[in-house]
Design a protein around this motif. Structure first.
Motif, mmCIF file in Angstrom:
data_model
loop_
_atom_site.group_PDB
_atom_site.id
_atom_site.type_symbol
_atom_site.label_atom_id
_atom_site.label_comp_id
_atom_site.label_asym_id
_atom_site.label_seq_id
_atom_site.Cartn_x
_atom_site.Cartn_y
_atom_site.Cartn_z
ATOM 1 N N VAL A 1 -1.561 11.169 -3.984
ATOM 2 C CA VAL A 1 -1.407 10.281 -2.832
ATOM 3 C C VAL A 1 -1.321 11.082 -1.545
ATOM 4 O O VAL A 1 -1.992 10.777 -0.552
ATOM 5 C CB VAL A 1 -0.156 9.388 -3.000
ATOM 6 C CG1 VAL A 1 0.131 8.602 -1.721
ATOM 7 C CG2 VAL A 1 -0.337 8.437 -4.182
ATOM 8 N N ARG B 1 0.829 -1.208 0.000
ATOM 9 C CA ARG B 1 0.000 0.000 0.000
ATOM 10 C C ARG B 1 0.860 1.253 0.000
ATOM 11 O O ARG B 1 1.844 1.348 0.711
ATOM 12 C CB ARG B 1 -0.932 0.009 1.215
ATOM 13 C CG ARG B 1 -1.836 1.244 1.291
ATOM 14 C CD ARG B 1 -2.773 1.168 2.489
ATOM 15 N NE ARG B 1 -2.060 1.061 3.744
ATOM 16 C CZ ARG B 1 -1.541 2.098 4.399
ATOM 17 N NH1 ARG B 1 -1.646 3.330 3.895
ATOM 18 N NH2 ARG B 1 -0.913 1.910 5.544
ATOM 19 N N SER C 1 5.349 -0.694 3.367
ATOM 20 C CA SER C 1 5.133 0.638 2.804
ATOM 21 C C SER C 1 6.345 1.532 3.020
ATOM 22 O O SER C 1 6.793 2.234 2.109
ATOM 23 C CB SER C 1 3.891 1.286 3.424
ATOM 24 O OG SER C 1 2.725 0.551 3.097
ATOM 25 N N ILE D 1 -8.574 3.779 -5.906
ATOM 26 C CA ILE D 1 -7.503 2.786 -5.840
ATOM 27 C C ILE D 1 -6.943 2.583 -7.239
ATOM 28 O O ILE D 1 -7.696 2.456 -8.213
ATOM 29 C CB ILE D 1 -8.013 1.454 -5.267
ATOM 30 C CG1 ILE D 1 -8.353 1.613 -3.780
ATOM 31 C CG2 ILE D 1 -6.983 0.342 -5.446
ATOM 32 C CD1 ILE D 1 -9.028 0.409 -3.174
ATOM 33 N N GLN E 1 -5.018 5.875 -3.449
ATOM 34 C CA GLN E 1 -4.170 4.860 -2.823
ATOM 35 C C GLN E 1 -3.574 4.015 -3.951
ATOM 36 O O GLN E 1 -4.299 3.373 -4.709
ATOM 37 C CB GLN E 1 -4.980 3.964 -1.889
ATOM 38 C CG GLN E 1 -4.147 2.865 -1.240
ATOM 39 C CD GLN E 1 -4.989 1.790 -0.584
ATOM 40 O OE1 GLN E 1 -4.655 0.609 -0.666
ATOM 41 N NE2 GLN E 1 -6.088 2.184 0.073
ATOM 42 N N GLY F 1 -0.266 5.113 0.349
ATOM 43 C CA GLY F 1 -1.300 6.128 0.465
ATOM 44 C C GLY F 1 -2.328 5.793 1.533
ATOM 45 O O GLY F 1 -2.262 4.743 2.195
ATOM 46 N N ASP F 2 -3.291 6.676 1.680
ATOM 47 C CA ASP F 2 -4.320 6.587 2.715
ATOM 48 C C ASP F 2 -5.200 5.359 2.504
ATOM 49 O O ASP F 2 -5.674 5.107 1.389
ATOM 50 C CB ASP F 2 -5.171 7.859 2.674
ATOM 51 C CG ASP F 2 -6.020 8.044 3.922
ATOM 52 O OD1 ASP F 2 -6.410 7.029 4.543
ATOM 53 O OD2 ASP F 2 -6.300 9.202 4.276
ATOM 54 N N THR F 3 -5.451 4.612 3.580
ATOM 55 C CA THR F 3 -6.334 3.447 3.490
ATOM 56 C C THR F 3 -7.757 3.854 3.132
ATOM 57 O O THR F 3 -8.529 3.032 2.633
ATOM 58 C CB THR F 3 -6.358 2.661 4.811
ATOM 59 O OG1 THR F 3 -6.724 3.548 5.877
ATOM 60 C CG2 THR F 3 -4.993 2.059 5.105
ATOM 61 N N ARG G 1 -1.520 0.794 -5.128
ATOM 62 C CA ARG G 1 -1.200 -0.538 -4.639
ATOM 63 C C ARG G 1 -0.143 -1.120 -5.579
ATOM 64 O O ARG G 1 -0.436 -1.419 -6.743
ATOM 65 C CB ARG G 1 -2.449 -1.411 -4.588
ATOM 66 C CG ARG G 1 -3.439 -0.931 -3.520
ATOM 67 C CD ARG G 1 -4.670 -1.807 -3.441
ATOM 68 N NE ARG G 1 -5.515 -1.407 -2.320
ATOM 69 C CZ ARG G 1 -6.670 -2.007 -1.986
ATOM 70 N NH1 ARG G 1 -7.096 -3.039 -2.722
ATOM 71 N NH2 ARG G 1 -7.367 -1.589 -0.958
#
Length: 253
Positions: free
Chosen positions: A142, A110, A175, A119, A148, A112-114, A150
């Protein structure tokens, strides 16, 4: 260059109807290797059938007498392709939904922010300079919490790429390790690779190859519910399409 993704080698979430249900001309094409997904209404006394071959969608039209079928696009008097909408609905959309699930089930890191509303998946090699550039290009989105990323790790460029990819996946904080690698900072590269993560990398490679990709970064994103692909660095003006919006105000690059 952005290229519409033809999803290959993915199973549909719901299988096609039983072969015995198809009229003889349609069944004949199924016997030749076409996958018949479903029927749809068509003008002019025709019945349409959404089909695919090796991931490429195609339309079949059965004549009113049920004795003959034609493969191709149906066009109206204004030149509109009447085959596009049913093929998108009955073939491409289910394939793309399955592909998006497969991407989510792959082995990624990951970035970035969850809770980011968008995505984006990107295949990343630890030794890939273009992956590093793409990572830098995406920082405004991001860091603003809009996207986010992946990173689906692969090891295809250098002899030590697999070891580095496994090391990043197996890191205590993947990360942070990915960011350190992109910054050129020291990363703990494993000498003995855990079998679990070797298998994970192999599965990522299989997904990468099944999609017909050959280089990194290869990036997948959604547009209008369908999956699109960007190969290499997005060209000028295309990055915002991948990211789903214009560059956030005040970020500057």
């Amino acid at each position: 260059m952005l290229i519409r993704l033809v999803t290959a080698l993915v199973a549909l979430t719901a299988g096609p109807a039983l072969a015995a249900d198809w009229p003889a001309p349609v069944q004949a094409m199924a016997d030749q290797g076409l996958t018949i997904h479903d029927a749809f209404e068509a003008p002019g006394g025709l019945t349409g059938y959404a089909a695919s071959y090796q991931g490429q969608e195609m339309a079949i039209y059965l004549t009113e007498d049920g004795e003959h079928a034609v493969v191709g696009n149906l066009v109206d008097a204004e030149g509109n392709n009447l085959s596009l909408a049913p093929l998108e609905r009955l073939v491409r959309a289910p394939q793309d939904n399955q592909l998006w699930q497969d991407l989510g089930n792959s082995h990624w890191i990951r970035d970035g922010d969850t809770d980011a509303p968008r995505i984006v998946y990107t295949f990343t090699d630890p030794n890939c300079a273009y992956c590093r550039q793409f990572w830098e290009q995406t920082r405004p989105w991001v860091e603003a919490g809009k996207v986010q990323l992946r990173h689906i790790m692969v090891g295809i460029l250098e002899h030590d790429s697999p070891r580095k990819a496994v090391s990043l996946l197996a890191a205590e904080d993947p990360s942070a390790a990915l960011i350190a690698n992109h910054h050129g900072e020291p990363v703990e590269w494993l000498e003995t690779l855990p079998r679990k993560w070797e298998v994970a990398l192999l599965e990522n490679h299989q997904l990468f190859e099944s999609l017909g990709f050959q280089a990194t970064p290869s990036t997948l994103y959604q547009r209008d519910g369908l999956v699109e692909a960007a190969h290499g660095l997005p060209e000028a003006g295309q990055l915002s399409e991948v990211m789903g919006s214009e560059e956030p105000a005040g970020t500057g690059q």
